[in-house]
Design an enzyme around this catalytic site. Structure first.
Site, PDB file in Angstrom:
ATOM      1  N   SER A 218       0.831  -1.198   0.000  1.00 62.13           N
ATOM      2  CA  SER A 218       0.000   0.000   0.000  1.00 62.13           C
ATOM      3  C   SER A 218       0.875   1.261   0.000  1.00 62.13           C
ATOM      4  O   SER A 218       1.694   1.430  -0.897  1.00 62.13           O
ATOM      5  CB  SER A 218      -0.942  -0.082   1.208  1.00 62.13           C
ATOM      6  OG  SER A 218      -2.027   0.775   1.076  1.00 62.13           O
ATOM      7  N   ASP A 436      -8.602  -3.527  -6.854  1.00 62.23           N
ATOM      8  CA  ASP A 436      -8.174  -2.874  -5.617  1.00 62.23           C
ATOM      9  C   ASP A 436      -8.810  -1.487  -5.552  1.00 62.23           C
ATOM     10  O   ASP A 436      -8.769  -0.724  -6.514  1.00 62.23           O
ATOM     11  CB  ASP A 436      -6.648  -2.760  -5.616  1.00 62.23           C
ATOM     12  CG  ASP A 436      -6.066  -2.373  -4.270  1.00 62.23           C
ATOM     13  OD1 ASP A 436      -6.699  -1.602  -3.542  1.00 62.23           O
ATOM     14  OD2 ASP A 436      -4.959  -2.849  -3.962  1.00 62.23           O
ATOM     15  N   HIS A 465      -7.413  -5.655  -1.189  1.00 63.62           N
ATOM     16  CA  HIS A 465      -6.286  -4.734  -1.285  1.00 63.62           C
ATOM     17  C   HIS A 465      -5.004  -5.398  -0.802  1.00 63.62           C
ATOM     18  O   HIS A 465      -4.990  -6.048   0.239  1.00 63.62           O
ATOM     19  CB  HIS A 465      -6.605  -3.504  -0.423  1.00 63.62           C
ATOM     20  CG  HIS A 465      -5.466  -2.564  -0.224  1.00 63.62           C
ATOM     21  ND1 HIS A 465      -4.752  -2.011  -1.264  1.00 63.62           N
ATOM     22  CD2 HIS A 465      -4.932  -2.040   0.914  1.00 63.62           C
ATOM     23  CE1 HIS A 465      -3.833  -1.194  -0.771  1.00 63.62           C
ATOM     24  NE2 HIS A 465      -3.918  -1.202   0.538  1.00 63.62           N
TER      25      HIS A 465
END
Length: 534
Positions: A218, A436, A465
């Site tokens: 991320s 995502d 995600h």
């Protein structure tokens, strides 16, 4: 995007105190003699970790002194909390250190040194896995806290349907920014992504490593892209999962997220409709969606238990857009409230998913994003852009606005973002799921364009995600092969992934083997493994 602790999934618990992570005097490691690239590097006095799970793995923890301001290397120091789980192979097979970041910004990564054991085929055993809390986070010193009661429910209505609500939220945002200015002081001028990249360099030097390996999730992919731009010769191997689109940091990235989360929430509504025999919320996605907003509307005037109002309803069920592993439990909580008015269940959901109280993650999230780049300073621009987005994506748009609105008033010094250039990085494996929402897949394609020696591994049709090392053998084995041998999927011509893997099936609530509690949790560490963030 939001930065909240989520049961079984998201941010590592940053509850360890300074005393808890301080090394035991009997376990101090003798510092290596500095020289060359390592001249002047501080050492980490390793000792016992606070986390029982890390202790059982034989991990070491310590605090590394780093400059508050890297332009003044001999000036004031702060401390970065670091953990290490050493390699389990013969020294001749040792592959070096592997730094890990879980995302955020604001996510605690101190316990993420356990990640190596989740790499298939023992491929993680050849590395020293290095977890750390970025500056300002968790067990690093100082840790930024501004107002621990800021997110307590019920909050004012997110959607500013009148000028009074708009004014209320702007005043709240200004007040929070001022509280951070008071609490953070000069630290607020030194919490950018580049500052954390400099800390990664300090960790590398303290470990005596000529190069690092790096695994970022991320927002951690942005750290990796910036590190690769500024220190390409120090990169050996990198895995970047759930890639930030560097063109959009950070204002536009949030607008893009709003649209992607709207799509994913609708996918979840469709899944609920498929299992109407279990949840009784509607037989079509549209019916489920209507029921969802009808229940939310009731909470506007009568919050459940006096706590869970319309905003908290949005916050709880946001995670259906992040992770499919939340669908079963969130479905039970939606149905339990909608069908049975189970107040205890929805209040527990609020405590579990929203986790009010500790604002460290929220504070650092703002501190990084508000100073990485200049956000628009015209509230009229924010209003125009977000009302336009709201027409397409009503679910999350205004909650996201207020999560970021302190940037309108942030007291820290704003820097210019690094222009990403990965042309000199010799090896990187990008990973992305095509649906995502937190880091839309276009970010992974853009990262591939900027790093011509990298390859992109895609999980097609998956909404979760940053989903690597989570049970998809096609994804996980490819990563393991890369970490073991350095072999990347062969780069293909064109603007597309270099290897595609099919997504695993969506959860089935009628399957006896499944449990709504079966989230991605390390039962030994008793702390979640991955975060939800940029």
């Amino acid at each position: 995007m939001t930065n909240r602790t989520v049961k079984g999934l998201v941010l590592f618990t940053a509850a360890a105190t300074l005393a808890a992570v301080a090394p035991a005097s009997s376990a101090l490691a003798a510092p290596a003699s500095p020289g060359g690239d390592f001249a002047g590097a501080a050492s980490i006095p390793w000792g016992q970790c606070a986390s029982p799970g890390l202790q059982r793995r034989g991990a070491e923890c310590g605090l590394l002194d780093v400059p508050l301001d890297y332009s003044k290397p001999n000036g004031k120091k702060i401390q970065i909390a670091v953990s290490r789980i050493k390699h389990k192979v013969a020294d001749k097979d040792y592959q070096g250190v592997m730094l890990v970041n879980p995302g955020g910004p604001g996510g605690s990564g101190l316990t993420l040194s356990v990640l190596g054991e989740y790499v298939p085929n023992g491929a993680g055993d050849a590395y020293d896995w290095i977890g750390f809390d970025p500056r300002g986070v968790g067990s690093s010193v100082p840790a930024l806290h501004c107002d621990d009661s800021y997110s307590d429910g019920p909050k004012p209505e997110y959607i500013p349907v009148n000028s009074q609500l708009e004014k209320t939220w702007l005043n709240r945002s200004k007040g929070y920014a001022r509280a951070c200015g008071k609490a953070g002081g000069e630290l607020l001028n030194h919490l950018t992504t580049v500052d954390s990249v400099n800390d990664m360099e300090s960790i590398r030097k303290s470990l005596g490593a000529k190069q690092i390996n790096y695994y970022g999730f991320s927002y951690g992919t942005y750290l990796g892209q910036v590190y690769g731009t500024l220190h390409p010769d120090k990169v050996r191997r990198m895995v970047l999962d759930g890639n930030v689109d560097v063109r959009d940091v950070w204002y536009k990235a949030n607008l893009n997220q709003d649209l992607a989360f709207e799509r994913n929430e609708k996918i979840w509504f469709g899944w609920l409709a498929k299992y109407d025999s279990v949840y009784h919320l509607g037989t079509t996605a549209k019916q489920v969606e209507q029921r969802f907003y009808a229940e939310q509307n009731k909470l506007r005037t009568a919050p459940a238990g006096g706590v869970v109002g319309a905003d908290e309803w949005t916050d709880i069920f946001l995670y259906a857009g992040y992770y499919q592993s939340t669908w079963l439990e969130l479905a039970d909580e939606f149905a339990g409230w909608a069908n049975d008015r189970n107040t205890d269940l929805i209040l527990q959901a609020y405590e579990d998913w929203v986790a009010p109280g500790d604002d460290n993650g929220f504070a650092v999230y703002n501190a990084v994003q508000c100073t990485d780049v200049q956000w628009p300073q015209s509230w009229n621009q924010w209003k125009t852009d977000n009302w336009r987005t709201f027409l397409q994506a009503p679910y999350m748009t205004w909650s996201n606005v207020w999560f970021n609105a302190p940037c309108l008033y942030w007291p820290g010094k704003v820097q210019k973002p690094t222009k990403i250039d990965g042309s000199k990085v010799k090896s990187v494996l990008f990973v992305g799921t095509t649906l995502d929402a937190a880091t839309p897949f276009e970010g992974s394609l853009q990262a591939r364009r900027l790093f011509p020696n990298g390859s992109l591994l895609a999980e097609v049709g998956q909404t979760t995600h940053a989903n690597s090392l989570n049970g998809n053998a096609c994804i996980d084995d490819t990563i393991a092969d890369y970490l073991a041998t350095g072999k990347l999927p062969q780069r293909k011509a064109g603007d597309k992934p270099d290897k595609n893997c099919d997504a695993l099936p969506q959860p089935d609530p009628t399957a006896a083997a499944l449990s709504a509690k079966s989230l991605r949790v390390d039962s030994a560490v008793r702390e979640p493994l991955y975060p939800v963030r940029h």
